[in-house]
Structure formats: structure tokens, C-alpha cells
Design a protein around this motif. Structure first.
Motif: not given
Length: 109
Positions: A14-20, A60-65
């Protein structure tokens, strides 16, 4: 659109950076939804588990991005919806991916 979705379930941090997070999404989809790279998604329903309901929706929003960044040719124009899965543990992602149907199947649907 096809009436039956491709299903995928995989963990992310859940706290992963964008690239990770992009790397985790790529790994999860390769294992769960093989053969999707040559298709185009029309709609993706993503369910995130991460504490309270607002946090699961945000995950979920971050995962979709990340999904759009990981596979732009497949997911760039897909409609996405973000949900919280109250029964899932933190970092759990479940997806229903509805691919665009290129023509009719044998039954004419």
C-alpha cells in the motif's frame, strides 16, 4: 465488450512508490491474467483492501493509475472504477477486467 471479465487477484504494498507499484502491478497481472497484452480493456473494476473504506478506494485508484502506466496500449482508454473490499487484507487487489470484443463470437453475441 465481453460479458465475462478476466479476473486477477494479487498483492501490492500500500505504501509503495509509483515505480514500485507499477512493477508490482505488472508482476501481478502477468501471473493472473495471461494473454491480455494483445487486447484492449474497456472497463476495469478494481477492489483494494487497506484498512478503512477510504484507504481501500485510494489504493484501488493508485493501482488503476499504475495499470495505465504499466500497459498503456491495453488500459489507457479503459473506464476504471475504484472500490474497497472490506473482507480483504491490506494490500490485496482484486480486478475484473472487461476486454473489448473485436467482433461476434460463434453465438453472435
Amino acid at each position: 465488450m465481453k460479458s465475462k471479465p478476466a479476473l486477477a487477484k494479487f498483492p501490492v504494498s500500500p505504501g509503495a512508490s509509483g515505480r514500485t507499484l507499477v512493477a508490482q502491478v505488472k508482476k501481478g497481472l502477468r501471473k493472473q491474467a495471461s494473454g491480455f497484452a494483445d487486447k484492449r480493456a474497456g472497463m476495469v473494476l478494481t477492489f483494494g483492501g487497506n484498512g478503512g473504506s477510504g484507504q481501500g478506494v485510494a489504493l484501488a485508484s493508485r493501482v488503476n493509475t499504475a495499470l495505465r502506466e504499466a500497459y498503456p496500449s491495453v488500459f489507457q482508454s479503459a473506464a476504471t472504477r475504484n472500490f474497497h473490499d472490506l473482507a480483504a487484507s491490506a494490500g490485496s487487489i482484486s480486478m475484473e477486467i472487461y476486454f473489448i470484443n473485436n467482433g461476434c463470437d460463434k453465438k453472435g453475441s
